[in-house]
Design an enzyme around this catalytic site. Structure first.
Site, PDB file in Angstrom:
ATOM      1  N   GLN A   1       0.779  -1.244   0.000  1.00 16.05           N
ATOM      2  CA  GLN A   1       0.000   0.000   0.000  1.00 16.05           C
ATOM      3  C   GLN A   1       0.812   1.297   0.000  1.00 16.05           C
ATOM      4  OE1 GLN A   1      -3.376   2.413   2.570  1.00 16.05           O
ATOM      5  NE2 GLN A   1      -3.034   0.313   3.134  1.00 16.05           N
TER       6      GLN A   1
ATOM      7  N   ARG B   1       6.808  -9.094 -10.106  1.00 17.73           N
ATOM      8  CA  ARG B   1       7.445 -10.402 -10.206  1.00 17.73           C
ATOM      9  C   ARG B   1       6.695 -11.281 -11.224  1.00 17.73           C
ATOM     10  NH1 ARG B   1       9.912 -13.497  -5.596  1.00 17.73           N
ATOM     11  NH2 ARG B   1       9.068 -11.890  -4.254  1.00 17.73           N
TER      12      ARG B   1
ATOM     13  N   LEU C   1       8.978  -8.463 -14.534  1.00 22.11           N
ATOM     14  CA  LEU C   1      10.436  -8.470 -14.720  1.00 22.11           C
ATOM     15  C   LEU C   1      11.097  -8.987 -13.446  1.00 22.11           C
ATOM     16  CD1 LEU C   1      12.824  -7.448 -16.576  1.00 22.11           C
ATOM     17  CD2 LEU C   1      12.815  -5.387 -15.156  1.00 22.11           C
TER      18      LEU C   1
ATOM     19  N   LYS D   1      16.625 -10.318 -10.846  1.00 17.66           N
ATOM     20  CA  LYS D   1      17.623 -11.247 -10.313  1.00 17.66           C
ATOM     21  C   LYS D   1      18.099 -12.232 -11.384  1.00 17.66           C
ATOM     22  CE  LYS D   1      15.945 -11.071  -5.568  1.00 17.66           C
ATOM     23  NZ  LYS D   1      15.037 -11.726  -4.619  1.00 17.66           N
TER      24      LYS D   1
ATOM     25  N   ASN E   1       9.482   0.198  -1.955  1.00 13.56           N
ATOM     26  CA  ASN E   1       9.192   0.035  -0.520  1.00 13.56           C
ATOM     27  C   ASN E   1       9.318  -1.431  -0.104  1.00 13.56           C
ATOM     28  OD1 ASN E   1       6.612  -0.497  -1.903  1.00 13.56           O
ATOM     29  ND2 ASN E   1       5.741  -0.648   0.146  1.00 13.56           N
ATOM     30  N   PHE E   2      10.403  -2.067  -0.557  1.00 14.44           N
ATOM     31  CA  PHE E   2      10.671  -3.430  -0.105  1.00 14.44           C
ATOM     32  C   PHE E   2      11.362  -3.384   1.252  1.00 14.44           C
ATOM     33  CE2 PHE E   2      10.327  -4.329  -4.724  1.00 14.44           C
ATOM     34  CZ  PHE E   2       9.252  -5.197  -4.633  1.00 14.44           C
TER      35      PHE E   2
ATOM     36  N   VAL F   1       7.814  -3.535   8.343  1.00 15.12           N
ATOM     37  CA  VAL F   1       6.745  -2.785   9.009  1.00 15.12           C
ATOM     38  C   VAL F   1       5.495  -2.737   8.141  1.00 15.12           C
ATOM     39  CG1 VAL F   1       6.069  -0.458   9.765  1.00 15.12           C
ATOM     40  CG2 VAL F   1       8.297  -1.367  10.425  1.00 15.12           C
ATOM     41  N   TYR F   2       4.347  -2.963   8.777  1.00 14.13           N
ATOM     42  CA  TYR F   2       3.045  -2.757   8.140  1.00 14.13           C
ATOM     43  C   TYR F   2       2.310  -1.616   8.839  1.00 14.13           C
ATOM     44  CZ  TYR F   2       3.312  -7.048   5.325  1.00 14.13           C
ATOM     45  OH  TYR F   2       3.671  -7.998   4.406  1.00 14.13           O
ATOM     46  N   GLU F   3       1.193  -1.225   8.246  1.00 15.52           N
ATOM     47  CA  GLU F   3       0.390  -0.090   8.714  1.00 15.52           C
ATOM     48  C   GLU F   3       0.292   0.039  10.243  1.00 15.52           C
ATOM     49  OE1 GLU F   3      -1.550   2.415   7.103  1.00 15.52           O
ATOM     50  OE2 GLU F   3      -1.899   3.025   9.162  1.00 15.52           O
TER      51      GLU F   3
ATOM     52  N   ASP G   1       0.595   3.755   6.047  1.00 13.04           N
ATOM     53  CA  ASP G   1       0.862   3.413   4.651  1.00 13.04           C
ATOM     54  C   ASP G   1       0.596   4.598   3.713  1.00 13.04           C
ATOM     55  OD1 ASP G   1       1.736   0.837   5.008  1.00 13.04           O
ATOM     56  OD2 ASP G   1      -0.233  -0.068   4.789  1.00 13.04           O
TER      57      ASP G   1
ATOM     58  N   GLY H   1      -7.619  20.423  18.716  1.00 14.34           N
ATOM     59  CA  GLY H   1      -7.310  21.820  18.434  1.00 14.34           C
ATOM     60  C   GLY H   1      -7.625  22.745  19.594  1.00 14.34           C
ATOM     61  N   GLY H   2      -7.634  24.039  19.320  1.00 18.03           N
ATOM     62  CA  GLY H   2      -7.843  25.035  20.376  1.00 18.03           C
ATOM     63  C   GLY H   2      -9.289  25.150  20.819  1.00 18.03           C
TER      64      GLY H   2
END
Ligand SMILES: CC(C)(COP(=O)(O)OP(=O)(O)OC[C@H]1O[C@@H](n2cnc3c(N)ncnc32)[C@H](O)[C@@H]1OP(=O)(O)O)[C@@H](O)C(=O)NCCC(=O)NCCS
Length: 415
Positions: A17, A38, A72, A75, A96-97, A137-139, A168, A246-247
């Protein structure tokens, strides 16, 4: 009217994501986004959370609009050469691997720079440099480690994650800003650069107001939090239910039908300048002369009582009636809209924030279009590509392979 990023070519090595969110925005702005997948499998989300058998999931199709897909495997020997050529021909590479994956394919940053000194190489990782830099790491991991979960939830309840994908999609949007800044900088310097965004950092950036409150805590209780004046404050910013960050204080109150409709609620903000009108409309003119209620400071220890009185009034009306009554009085408020209501909302269709797209295998589906509107550069939303739909087209036009070379690459499992 041209597209804002026309002529910019993106080598999209993203999956799941966070990365796809980033490259989808760039594609909406008109960049030519070439998604590398892949061979045989593609982005794992194509088959995750499927609603229709053997058809690309909504998870995938809603995050990969306007892109071209090429299969593609960098490797393999041929795949490696094709990948190097793509680096030469593209302006930006996004990935983002897990940490080190692109290096292990034989493409560390130094090599990428050597192939194409103008390349902007942008990555999303879970953590920045330090003890956790190698972690996947995930979300929700990002929401927990970036400060969102510790500050979200019921006062006495568990830490809570939010449905908004701030880890994400939030990080993906941060990365867009970095890429655009680097593209602008390249206009002057002629050189590309490395852009990295850690999910923990992006979530913390979005939780900025909570770090503000952490520091305010050293100087006394947080008076707009529901814990004040009776509850205890500990050493860290507590969870505050639906209190406004907020304020001006605010809270969610029930509306007519709440007993059966889980979304029959509205958020009402007690903006000081609109309080008089609000008090009058709910039948509390008495508050205007009452020193316990007629200033923001006086109301702070009595906020729950104020919300309770507002709720007695909102429970007599449905949430849209409340909205229609309070808005002309300049009282900021927002009905709790369900995903069903948002999907059907005609205003969002008119602005193309919600768009219906046609897909050759799944038929029509809804997606969220580009929320960023440019006056001279429209963002049309197209469907997501099928796996490898543009492999031959890209290999012929960008890499310059002929049919025989493409067949050979296929035989070797490179594409
Ligand atoms: C999201 C994440 C946890 C998924 O982990 P994962 O499914 O195990 O996948 P990885 O990133 O470890 O990489 C998968 C492998 O596929 C390989 N791969 C990717 N594309 C490929 C391709 N086109 N051809 C061949 N191999 C490919 C990678 O080289 C890697 O192999 P390696 O580990 O042997 O070097 C991980 O990618 C990650 O932490 N990413 C960074 C943070 C992030 O973006 N998280 C949010 C995702 S929404």
């Amino acid at each position: 009217m041209g597209k804002a990023l026309e002529g910019v070519r993106i080598l999209d090595m993203t999956h799941v994501q966070s990365g796809p969110t980033c490259t989808q925005i760039l594609a909406w702005f008109g960049a030519d986004v070439i998604k590398i997948e892949r061979p045989g499998a593609g982005d794992a989300t194509r088959s995750q959370l499927r609603d229709i058998p053997d058809v690309d999931s909504l998870y995938f199709t809603m995050l990969n609009a306007n892109k071209r897909s090429i299969t593609l495997n960098p490797k393999t020997e041929v795949g490696n050469k094709i990948f190097a050529k793509l680096i030469e021909e593209c302006d930006v590479m996004v990935e983002n691997f897990a940490p080190g994956a692109i290096d292990r394919m034989g493409f560390p940053w130094e090599k990428i720079q050597e192939i194409n000194p103008r390349m902007i190489y942008a990555s999303i990782k879970g953590f920045g440099p330090g003890p956790y830099e190698d972690c996947k790491v995930y979300e929700n991991v990002a929401q927990c480690t970036g400060g969102a979960a510790s500050t979200t939830g019921e006062l006495e309840g568990f830490p809570m994650v939010t449905g908004a994908q701030i880890g994400d999609s939030g990080t993906g949007m941060h990365l867009v800003a970095g890429i655009l800044a680097a593209l602008f900088h390249r206009e002057k310097s002629g050189k590309g650069q490395r852009v990295v965004c850690a999910m923990q950092d992006a979530v913390l950036n979005l939780c900025r107001v909570k770090l503000r409150d952490q520091q305010r805590l050293a100087h006394g209780p947080l008076k707009e939090y529901p814990q004040y004046p009776n509850g205890e404050f500990g050493e860290a910013v507590p969870r505050a239910g639906n209190a406004s960050g907020g304020g001006h204080p605010g809270w969610i109150v029930k509306c007519k039908g709440w007993e059966t409709d889980p979304d029959a609620y509205i958020y009402v903000i007690l903006q000081a300048m609109a309080f008089e009108a609000l008090a009058i409309v709910i039948g509390h003119e008495d508050w205007l002369e009452d020193p316990d209620f007629n200033t923001p400071d006086a109301r702070l220890p009595r906020l729950m009582e104020v919300y309770g009185e507002i709720e007695k009034w909102t429970m007599t009306k449905d949430k849209m009636e409340v909205m229609d009554t309070l808005n002309p009085l300049n009282v900021p408020c927002g009905p709790i809209l369900s995903m069903k209501e948002l999907a059907e909302e005609q205003g969002l269709r008119a602005t193309e924030t919600v768009v219906e797209v046609d897909h050759p295998e799944r038929g029509k589906y809804l997606t969220v279009g580009n929320p960023i509107k440019l006056s001279d550069s429209p963002a049309d939303v197209d469907r997501a590509p099928l796996l490898g739909e543009h492999t031959e087209e890209i290999l012929k036009t960008i890499i310059g392979l002929d049919d025989q070379e493409i067949d050979a690459a296929r035989e070797q499992g490179a594409i």
